[in-house]
Design an enzyme around this catalytic site. Structure first.
Site, PDB file in Angstrom:
ATOM      1  CB  SER A 166      -0.839   0.051   1.340  1.00  0.00           C
ATOM      2  OG  SER A 166      -1.605  -1.133   1.322  1.00  0.00           O
TER       3      SER A 166
HETATM    4  N1  SAH Z   1      -0.451  -4.779   3.900  1.00  0.00           N
HETATM    5  C1  SAH Z   1       0.205  -5.146   2.760  1.00  0.00           C
HETATM    6  C2  SAH Z   1      -0.324  -4.613   1.588  1.00  0.00           C
HETATM    7  C3  SAH Z   1      -1.628  -5.859   1.294  1.00  0.00           C
HETATM    8  S1  SAH Z   1      -1.994  -6.048  -0.357  1.00  0.00           S
HETATM    9  C4  SAH Z   1       1.509  -4.427   2.826  1.00  0.00           C
HETATM   10  O1  SAH Z   1       1.859  -3.611   3.571  1.00  0.00           O
HETATM   11  O2  SAH Z   1       2.075  -4.907   1.877  1.00  0.00           O
HETATM   12  C5  SAH Z   1      -3.407  -6.874   0.127  1.00  0.00           C
HETATM   13  C6  SAH Z   1      -3.044  -8.295   0.524  1.00  0.00           C
HETATM   14  O3  SAH Z   1      -4.146  -9.032   0.717  1.00  0.00           O
HETATM   15  C7  SAH Z   1      -2.792  -9.248  -0.892  1.00  0.00           C
HETATM   16  O4  SAH Z   1      -1.428  -9.791  -0.487  1.00  0.00           O
HETATM   17  C8  SAH Z   1      -3.478 -10.268  -0.805  1.00  0.00           C
HETATM   18  O5  SAH Z   1      -3.033 -11.582  -1.482  1.00  0.00           O
HETATM   19  C9  SAH Z   1      -4.216 -10.383   0.294  1.00  0.00           C
HETATM   20  N2  SAH Z   1      -5.471 -10.841   0.663  1.00  0.00           N
HETATM   21  C10 SAH Z   1      -6.664 -11.032  -0.258  1.00  0.00           C
HETATM   22  N3  SAH Z   1      -7.561 -11.499   0.330  1.00  0.00           N
HETATM   23  C11 SAH Z   1      -7.231 -12.286   1.515  1.00  0.00           C
HETATM   24  C12 SAH Z   1      -7.673 -13.117   2.232  1.00  0.00           C
HETATM   25  N4  SAH Z   1      -9.157 -13.340   2.493  1.00  0.00           N
HETATM   26  N5  SAH Z   1      -6.837 -13.314   3.634  1.00  0.00           N
HETATM   27  C13 SAH Z   1      -5.781 -12.927   3.509  1.00  0.00           C
HETATM   28  N6  SAH Z   1      -5.246 -12.204   2.559  1.00  0.00           N
HETATM   29  C14 SAH Z   1      -6.037 -11.659   1.583  1.00  0.00           C
END
Ligand code: SAH
Length: 668
Positions: free
Chosen positions: A62
């Site tokens: 993000s």
């Molecule tokens: N917080 C992260 C950015 C996240 S991007 C950072 O600082 O880098 C969002 C992430 O959510 C992705 O990696 C995606 O694979 C994950 N995601 C999506 N659905 C999910 C779920 N049901 N459970 C866990 N992770 C999930």
């Protein structure tokens, strides 16, 4: 090279504190966690840019500001237990690790879960535990939580997560029925059964996929492959490619492409808006010039108005219309990004227009104007020069009034910040008064020369709008974008009023200005553009033409005010319109969109897909995050022109022009 720690400090000051994050705990966490350690190889140098970045498995880390904003929204006091869904790179979990005492983070892609846990362990975060699994179900073993952050966007708020909040606990989650855009919501558990919700902002996250989120896409098992091209065509699109091939008019060369069918489709439109998918691609400029000269020769268009500043274009206008009053001293297009208009393709068109106009009577000559508003100070200079000649007393008043803006000459953008923070009073009243005064004197000055009066008033209008533009730039990009495009539209209207009724106009600007904003994700952000405003005002009498390309080279900078570079345009990504058109297998084609008959081709081109936009900045390294957005093509443009392989424009510098007559517009 600047140290990461300095970049990090600057990031906190300029991107985070400046936008209103106040929590000292959050700010100090942001100053501490090394974001560069969470990025894939090769992207570390972008670690402190104000944007999300791609990470492995087609996911994103993000934007730093959004991480700070979401963390602050949890209102932690220290000592809490927190759950994060969507560990991604692990960066946000590290920030939480600095602000809470116990953190659990869940990730559904195994490869990411593993590497996030490893990075967090390397950096010594003993209070952060990473797990692989479906986070929509929460962490029942560790529940309840004081805070939950969901870093991916779901269609609804997962019930399991609500039930795992402590009373008084908060959850921050992006929610939206559309996968590409969400509302960031904060939910506070007030009692066993009562929850309070607040809307915080419009945001854009990758989808939350799981039992209480979106269903996985059919290909999601392979979602661990980053989006890339050079891939085989998508077999789902077989029928679509063959229908496009049937519906389009192919061409092999820009010089010989048959434009008659396009001219027929344009019909009697009053305003034709011609786009470009980058500000530095020769083929877009060449074909745009060809269409424009045919419209001028065959359909009597009266003026061309470009996404360039008024005084720059006025210098060209002076040249192409053979004016006999002395030209301004202003050098056209000498400010960043110079290559956008100072290039061989534009020069060829300008030369053509001058020759075309030489054969016309003065009142029939086709004019060349600028719609944009970046030239605050050169506009002030032009107004003063004009007033010095026709009304020296008013020139004195103008000098005092515009004096208000002069401390900011070197950097008008700073003016906006200063005016907002109250450390400097706003110059709004002064510039508006000046504009009104000038307009009131209309009759008095008109006897001198209508064209020159138009020029002065238009410059005064530009100053008034630019003053507002630079001021609102600091409220956020939405208002400033709208102000800029609203100004371009007003300028178009002013010009249409100035020329005889029914005078037809051609607009040259980027696809993102001339395509209908209502058909792209811009509208979800509350943004409009000149294409949208023209559709509303002129209906079918406005006709917009978009361009696209697969790969090749482009002239662009890496940063604002940076040097021009010739960069390779990456092959278009899967899931984009560009990839679809590339797979049709033609080197170029025109595709009429306005009158596509109802049916599956039209429906398919109405379905939002990714579309690429390259501006004066191009960053192939972060292309997916920074240059692609969602658009519904058939609603966006009336016509689309595809050129599969394209080359960078060739800029020229002043030295090359030696020997040309002094009046040459680019050379002075
Ligand atoms: N917080 C992260 C950015 C996240 S991007 C950072 O600082 O880098 C969002 C992430 O959510 C992705 O990696 C995606 O694979 C994950 N995601 C999506 N659905 C999910 C779920 N049901 N459970 C866990 N992770 C999930």
């Amino acid at each position: 090279m600047t140290e990461f720690s300095d970049l990090r400090k600057n990031m906190v000051v300029n991107q985070i504190a400046a936008r209103g994050v106040r929590s000292e705990t959050v700010l100090s966490a942001m100053r501490k966690v090394p974001r560069e350690r969470f990025l894939p190889e090769g992207l570390a140098e972008f670690a402190y840019e104000d944007s999300p970045l791609p990470i492995e498995a087609d996911q994103t880390i993000s934007q730093p500001y959004i991480v700070a904003f979401m963390t602050e929204a949890l209102a932690l006091r220290g000592g809490e237990k927190v759950l994060e869904i969507g560990a991604g790179s692990g960066y946000a979990a590290a920030i939480l690790g600095e602000t809470a005492s116990e953190v659990y983070t869940i990730e559904r892609i195994e490869e990411l879960a593993r590497s996030a846990a490893a990075t967090l362990a390397d950096l010594g975060y003993k209070n952060v535990e990473g797990r692989y699994g479906d986070g929509t179900l929460g962490g029942p073993e560790q529940a309840p939580f004081d805070g939950i952050i969901v870093a991916a966007g779901g269609p609804t708020i997962p019930e399991s997560l609500k039930q795992q909040l402590k009373i008084g606990g908060r959850m921050v989650i992006p929610v939206g029925k559309d996968k590409s855009i969400q509302e960031l919501i904060r939910i506070t558990r007030v009692s066993e059964s009562e929850f309070q919700t607040e809307d915080l902002a419009d945001v854009r996250f990758v989808p939350l996929v799981g039992a209480e989120g979106w269903e996985a896409e059919p290909a999601a098992g392979k979602a661990t492959k980053p989006a890339q091209s050079g891939l085989a065509p998508d077999s789902e699109d077989d029928w679509l490619r063959s229908e496009i091939a049937d519906a389009c008019e192919p061409f092999n060369s820009i010089e010989t492409a048959n434009l008659d069918p396009l001219l027929e489709r344009i019909g009697d439109a009053q305003v034709v808006l011609i786009g470009e998918a980058s500000h530095g691609t020769s083929e877009f400029y060449k074909l745009r010039s060809r269409i424009t000269s045919e419209l001028i020769s065959k359909k009597d268009f009266r003026f061309v108005a470009i996404e360039g500043d008024w005084p720059d274009a006025a210098r060209i206008d002076h040249y192409v219309r053979h004016f006999d009053f002395p030209p301004s001293e202003w050098t056209a297009f000498s400010r960043f990004p110079t290559w956008m208009w100072r290039n061989n393709d534009v020069r060829e068109f300008v030369d053509w227009l001058r020759i075309h106009n030489a054969g016309q009577s003065a009142d029939q000559r086709v004019a060349f104007h600028g719609l944009d508003l970046y030239s605050l100070y050169s506009s002030i200079r032009s107004i003063l020069k004009y007033l010095d000649e026709v009304d020296p007393a008013t020139a004195e008043i103008a000098r005092t009034r515009y004096g208000c803006l002069t401390p900011w000459q070197a950097d008008p953008a700073t003016y906006g910040r200063a005016a907002l923070s109250g450390s400097y009073r706003s110059c709004e009243k002064e510039v508006i008064h000046m504009l009104m005064e000038l307009t009131k004197k209309h009759r008095e000055y008109a006897e001198h020369d209508g064209e020159r009066f138009l020029d002065a008033v238009q410059n005064a209008r530009l100053v008034a709008n630019a003053e507002r533009y630079y001021r609102v730039m600091y409220y956020g990009s939405r208002e400033s974008w709208n102000l800029r495009d609203g100004y371009m539209f007003e300028t178009l209207q002013t010009l249409r009023r100035f020329y005889p009724p029914g005078s037809k106009a051609i607009i040259w600007a980027h696809n993102s200005h001339i395509g209908n904003a209502a058909a792209t994700e811009m509208s979800a952000r509350g943004e409009t553009n000149i294409g949208h405003l023209c559709r509303e005002e002129f209906g079918k009498d406005a006709f917009s033409i978009g361009f696209g390309t697969h790969n090749g080279t482009v002239a662009a900078a890496s940063d604002w005010d940076g040097a021009m570079e010739i960069k390779d345009v990456q092959p278009s990504v899967r899931g984009s319109y560009e990839k679809l058109f590339h797979d049709v297998g033609l080197s170029g084609f025109l595709l009429g969109l306005r009158h596509l008959p109802a049916g599956r081709l039209r429906d398919a081109l109405l379905k939002p897909r990714l579309q690429r936009a390259i501006g004066v900045i191009y960053r192939p390294e972060t292309e997916l995050a920074s240059h692609y957005f969602q658009a519904a093509l058939q609603k966006q443009f009336d016509e689309y022109i595809w050129i599969d392989k394209t080359q960078a424009v060739q800029p020229f510098d002043t030295a090359e022009l030696e020997g040309l007559p002094d009046t040459y517009p680019f050379g002075l």
